[in-house]
Design a protein around this motif. Structure first.
Motif, PDB file in Angstrom:
ATOM      1  N   MET A  21    -131.404 -31.347-121.889  1.00 47.87           N
ATOM      2  CA  MET A  21    -130.378 -30.200-122.173  1.00 47.87           C
ATOM      3  C   MET A  21    -129.275 -30.597-121.740  1.00 47.87           C
ATOM      4  N   LEU A  22    -128.924 -31.140-120.546  1.00 48.01           N
ATOM      5  CA  LEU A  22    -127.631 -31.867-120.074  1.00 48.01           C
ATOM      6  C   LEU A  22    -127.221 -32.832-120.783  1.00 48.01           C
ATOM      7  N   LEU A  23    -127.876 -33.504-121.445  1.00 46.12           N
ATOM      8  CA  LEU A  23    -127.216 -34.701-122.311  1.00 46.12           C
ATOM      9  C   LEU A  23    -126.735 -34.008-123.480  1.00 46.12           C
ATOM     10  N   GLN A  24    -127.497 -33.003-124.176  1.00 46.64           N
ATOM     11  CA  GLN A  24    -126.881 -32.233-125.374  1.00 46.64           C
ATOM     12  C   GLN A  24    -125.685 -31.373-125.030  1.00 46.64           C
ATOM     13  N   LEU A  25    -125.645 -30.705-123.749  1.00 47.98           N
ATOM     14  CA  LEU A  25    -124.348 -30.252-123.306  1.00 47.98           C
ATOM     15  C   LEU A  25    -123.158 -31.159-123.211  1.00 47.98           C
ATOM     16  N   ALA A  26    -123.388 -32.101-122.510  1.00 47.31           N
ATOM     17  CA  ALA A  26    -122.272 -33.142-122.204  1.00 47.31           C
ATOM     18  C   ALA A  26    -121.604 -33.648-123.633  1.00 47.31           C
ATOM     19  N   ILE A  27    -122.564 -33.923-124.554  1.00 47.23           N
ATOM     20  CA  ILE A  27    -122.211 -34.664-125.734  1.00 47.23           C
ATOM     21  C   ILE A  27    -121.442 -33.557-126.761  1.00 47.23           C
ATOM     22  N   ARG A  28    -121.949 -32.284-126.502  1.00 49.07           N
ATOM     23  CA  ARG A  28    -121.290 -31.129-127.307  1.00 49.07           C
ATOM     24  C   ARG A  28    -119.895 -30.961-126.569  1.00 49.07           C
ATOM     25  N   THR A  29    -119.862 -30.918-125.212  1.00 48.14           N
ATOM     26  CA  THR A  29    -118.366 -30.498-124.508  1.00 48.14           C
ATOM     27  C   THR A  29    -117.399 -32.039-124.967  1.00 48.14           C
ATOM     28  N   TRP A  69    -129.483 -35.673-105.152  1.00 48.16           N
ATOM     29  CA  TRP A  69    -129.735 -35.715-106.627  1.00 48.16           C
ATOM     30  C   TRP A  69    -129.680 -33.979-106.869  1.00 48.16           C
ATOM     31  N   ALA A  70    -129.890 -33.190-106.144  1.00 47.01           N
ATOM     32  CA  ALA A  70    -129.378 -31.741-106.459  1.00 47.01           C
ATOM     33  C   ALA A  70    -128.067 -31.310-106.666  1.00 47.01           C
ATOM     34  N   GLN A  71    -127.219 -31.829-105.590  1.00 46.70           N
ATOM     35  CA  GLN A  71    -125.934 -31.712-105.929  1.00 46.70           C
ATOM     36  C   GLN A  71    -125.323 -32.495-107.103  1.00 46.70           C
ATOM     37  N   VAL A  72    -125.913 -33.621-107.403  1.00 44.39           N
ATOM     38  CA  VAL A  72    -125.405 -34.374-108.622  1.00 44.39           C
ATOM     39  C   VAL A  72    -125.632 -33.651-109.661  1.00 44.39           C
ATOM     40  N   ALA A  73    -126.643 -33.193-109.898  1.00 38.50           N
ATOM     41  CA  ALA A  73    -127.196 -32.477-111.030  1.00 38.50           C
ATOM     42  C   ALA A  73    -126.406 -31.033-111.130  1.00 38.50           C
ATOM     43  N   GLN A  74    -126.106 -30.474-110.043  1.00 38.53           N
ATOM     44  CA  GLN A  74    -125.533 -29.389-110.232  1.00 38.53           C
ATOM     45  C   GLN A  74    -123.966 -29.383-110.567  1.00 38.53           C
ATOM     46  N   ARG A  75    -123.314 -30.441-110.123  1.00 32.94           N
ATOM     47  CA  ARG A  75    -121.902 -30.632-110.368  1.00 32.94           C
ATOM     48  C   ARG A  75    -121.828 -31.362-111.849  1.00 32.94           C
ATOM     49  N   ALA A  76    -123.062 -31.946-112.354  1.00 28.69           N
ATOM     50  CA  ALA A  76    -123.014 -32.322-113.872  1.00 28.69           C
ATOM     51  C   ALA A  76    -122.864 -31.282-114.714  1.00 28.69           C
ATOM     52  N   TYR A  77    -123.749 -30.330-114.298  1.00 28.03           N
ATOM     53  CA  TYR A  77    -123.752 -29.083-115.480  1.00 28.03           C
ATOM     54  C   TYR A  77    -122.659 -28.245-115.371  1.00 28.03           C
ATOM     55  N   GLU A  78    -121.808 -28.208-114.236  1.00 21.73           N
ATOM     56  CA  GLU A  78    -120.653 -27.584-113.973  1.00 21.73           C
ATOM     57  C   GLU A  78    -119.510 -28.275-114.832  1.00 21.73           C
ATOM     58  N   ASP A  79    -119.643 -29.677-114.619  1.00 20.61           N
ATOM     59  CA  ASP A  79    -118.699 -30.384-115.516  1.00 20.61           C
ATOM     60  C   ASP A  79    -118.665 -30.333-116.893  1.00 20.61           C
ATOM     61  N   THR A  80    -119.953 -30.008-117.393  1.00 18.29           N
ATOM     62  CA  THR A  80    -120.132 -30.113-118.801  1.00 18.29           C
ATOM     63  C   THR A  80    -119.901 -28.724-119.585  1.00 18.29           C
ATOM     64  N   GLU A  81    -119.604 -27.757-118.838  1.00 22.76           N
ATOM     65  CA  GLU A  81    -119.441 -26.478-119.354  1.00 22.76           C
ATOM     66  C   GLU A  81    -118.185 -26.308-120.190  1.00 22.76           C
ATOM     67  N   LEU A  82    -118.411 -25.917-121.397  1.00 25.11           N
ATOM     68  CA  LEU A  82    -117.252 -25.882-122.285  1.00 25.11           C
ATOM     69  C   LEU A  82    -116.630 -24.624-122.066  1.00 25.11           C
ATOM     70  N   ASN A  83    -115.622 -24.596-121.177  1.00 26.32           N
ATOM     71  CA  ASN A  83    -115.091 -23.325-121.202  1.00 26.32           C
ATOM     72  C   ASN A  83    -113.464 -23.323-121.332  1.00 26.32           C
ATOM     73  N   TRP A  84    -112.732 -22.279-121.279  1.00 28.51           N
ATOM     74  CA  TRP A  84    -111.490 -22.282-121.513  1.00 28.51           C
ATOM     75  C   TRP A  84    -110.586 -23.111-120.766  1.00 28.51           C
ATOM     76  N   THR A  85    -110.947 -23.393-119.307  1.00 26.11           N
ATOM     77  CA  THR A  85    -110.357 -24.327-118.646  1.00 26.11           C
ATOM     78  C   THR A  85    -110.417 -25.657-118.914  1.00 26.11           C
ATOM     79  N   TYR A  86    -111.474 -26.023-119.351  1.00 27.00           N
ATOM     80  CA  TYR A  86    -111.800 -27.614-119.608  1.00 27.00           C
ATOM     81  C   TYR A  86    -110.959 -27.937-120.844  1.00 27.00           C
ATOM     82  N   LEU A  87    -110.918 -27.029-122.010  1.00 28.21           N
ATOM     83  CA  LEU A  87    -110.340 -27.097-123.238  1.00 28.21           C
ATOM     84  C   LEU A  87    -108.870 -27.037-122.930  1.00 28.21           C
ATOM     85  N   SER A  88    -108.378 -26.211-122.181  1.00 26.02           N
ATOM     86  CA  SER A  88    -106.868 -26.199-121.878  1.00 26.02           C
ATOM     87  C   SER A  88    -106.406 -27.542-121.102  1.00 26.02           C
ATOM     88  N   PHE A  89    -107.077 -27.824-120.081  1.00 29.72           N
ATOM     89  CA  PHE A  89    -106.573 -29.202-119.522  1.00 29.72           C
ATOM     90  C   PHE A  89    -106.588 -30.368-120.340  1.00 29.72           C
TER      91      PHE A  89
END
Length: 320
Positions: free
Chosen positions: A167-175, A101-121
């Motif tokens: 907080m992760l839920l809010q980040l995912a919805i925002r992203t 679960w620690a790895q799953v949560a870490q990956r979830a936070y990384e995948d929900t980061e709203l950054n230039w790479t995500y928006l570009s792809f």
């Protein structure tokens, strides 16, 4: 097999060592006293069977090791160890099925980061999807699906609900919302340019499109496919084996629907817009629901494994 590295204050070291040494999932244990400079303390390293990682991490968190030091987990791709093999045999569960679960949560936070790479792809994928719609190309549609990065944020919705990380839920919805709004916005601007140059016409958008009509005509199969894809995607993320991710990307039509929304807006065609909006919502909702249910099932199954592990650990401690 996982490599566990702990930086902890010296006052905690002996308790941590005793706990790790008595755990059947640990096959190797090393300590470097005084090796840590920031924060000052000791460095502890261990080889841990993947199946037992959750219980070990939870005990370390209960001791607040992560607040005064750090806990790191890394996959060991190749290892040769008789002791490691015996640790995996002793530890209940299967290595490939184990959910860390620690790895799953870490990956979830990384995948929900709203950054230039995500928006570009996401933007590039949406633009390709709109071109696929104009040319009625299945190949371009598949390419847009594979390029889109949105599944990580969709899967994070389930992780947030199961692990109660709001907080992760809010980040995912925002992203998801911000990403699709930006991607559709850029695609609208490019489509307006194409319309002005005469490269895109209304017939390209509303005319017969046998190969891509599914993008704006959601039905029961759209939801069923989204559910299956969502479950498969979450299993790929949580399992040690992630061979099915490409199939998940090809299965769902979130990005193509976003591209069709942009074209519908340019030509003010309501049926195209709302059909695509419905398709987008059905796919995201189906994947999110399936992801959440899959994670709930995995959590319950592994809670039973943890109980079995606890019974195994009681015996050696009593014998000491």
């Amino acid at each position: 097999m996982l490599h566990l590295r702990i930086m902890a204050p010296a006052a905690m070291t002996d308790e941590i060592l005793d706990d790790l040494d008595s755990d059947c999932a640990v096959s190797g244990l090393t300590v470097f006293r005084g090796a840590a400079v920031r924060p000052p303390g000791d460095l502890i390293m261990a080889q841990v069977a993947r199946e037992g990682a959750n219980d070990i991490v939870e005990r370390l968190r209960e001791r607040k090791v992560h607040q005064q030091g750090s806990i790191e987990l890394a996959n060991v791709d190749t290892w040769l160890s008789r002791k490691g093999f015996e640790a995996e045999v002793r530890t209940p569960g299967s290595s490939s099925d184990a959910v860390v679960w620690a790895q799953v949560a870490q990956r979830a936070y990384e995948d929900t980061e709203l950054n230039w790479t995500y928006l570009s792809f996401l933007t590039l994928a949406t633009v390709i999807a709109s071109i696929a719609i104009i040319t009625d190309s299945e190949i371009l549609t598949v390419g847009a699906m594979v390029l889109g990065p949105e599944f990580g944020a969709v899967a994070a919705l389930g992780v947030a609900l199961v692990r109660k990380r709001y907080m992760l839920l809010q980040l995912a919805i925002r992203t998801l919302v911000a990403g699709f709004v930006a991607a559709i916005g850029v695609t609208i601007l490019l489509a307006l340019v194409g319309r002005g140059l005469g490269w895109i016409t209304l017939d390209d958008v509303i005319g017969p499109r046998p190969n891509t009509a599914f993008i704006y005509t959601p039905d029961k199969w759209s939801f069923i496919v989204a559910v299956i894809a969502g479950a498969a995607g979450v299993l790929s993320i949580t399992s040690a084996k992630s061979l099915g991710m490409a199939g998940v990307f090809i299965s769902v039509t979130t990005v193509p629907a976003a591209g069709n929304i942009a074209l519908g807006v340019v030509f003010l065609n309501g049926s195209t817009i709302w059909g695509s909006v419905a398709q987008l919502f059905v796919n995201v909702a189906g994947m999110a629901l399936a992801g959440w249910l899959t994670l709930v099932l995995q959590e319950r199954l592994w809670s039973r494994v943890s109980v079995r592990r606890a019974r195994h650990l009681v015996v050696p401690r009593r014998m000491l």
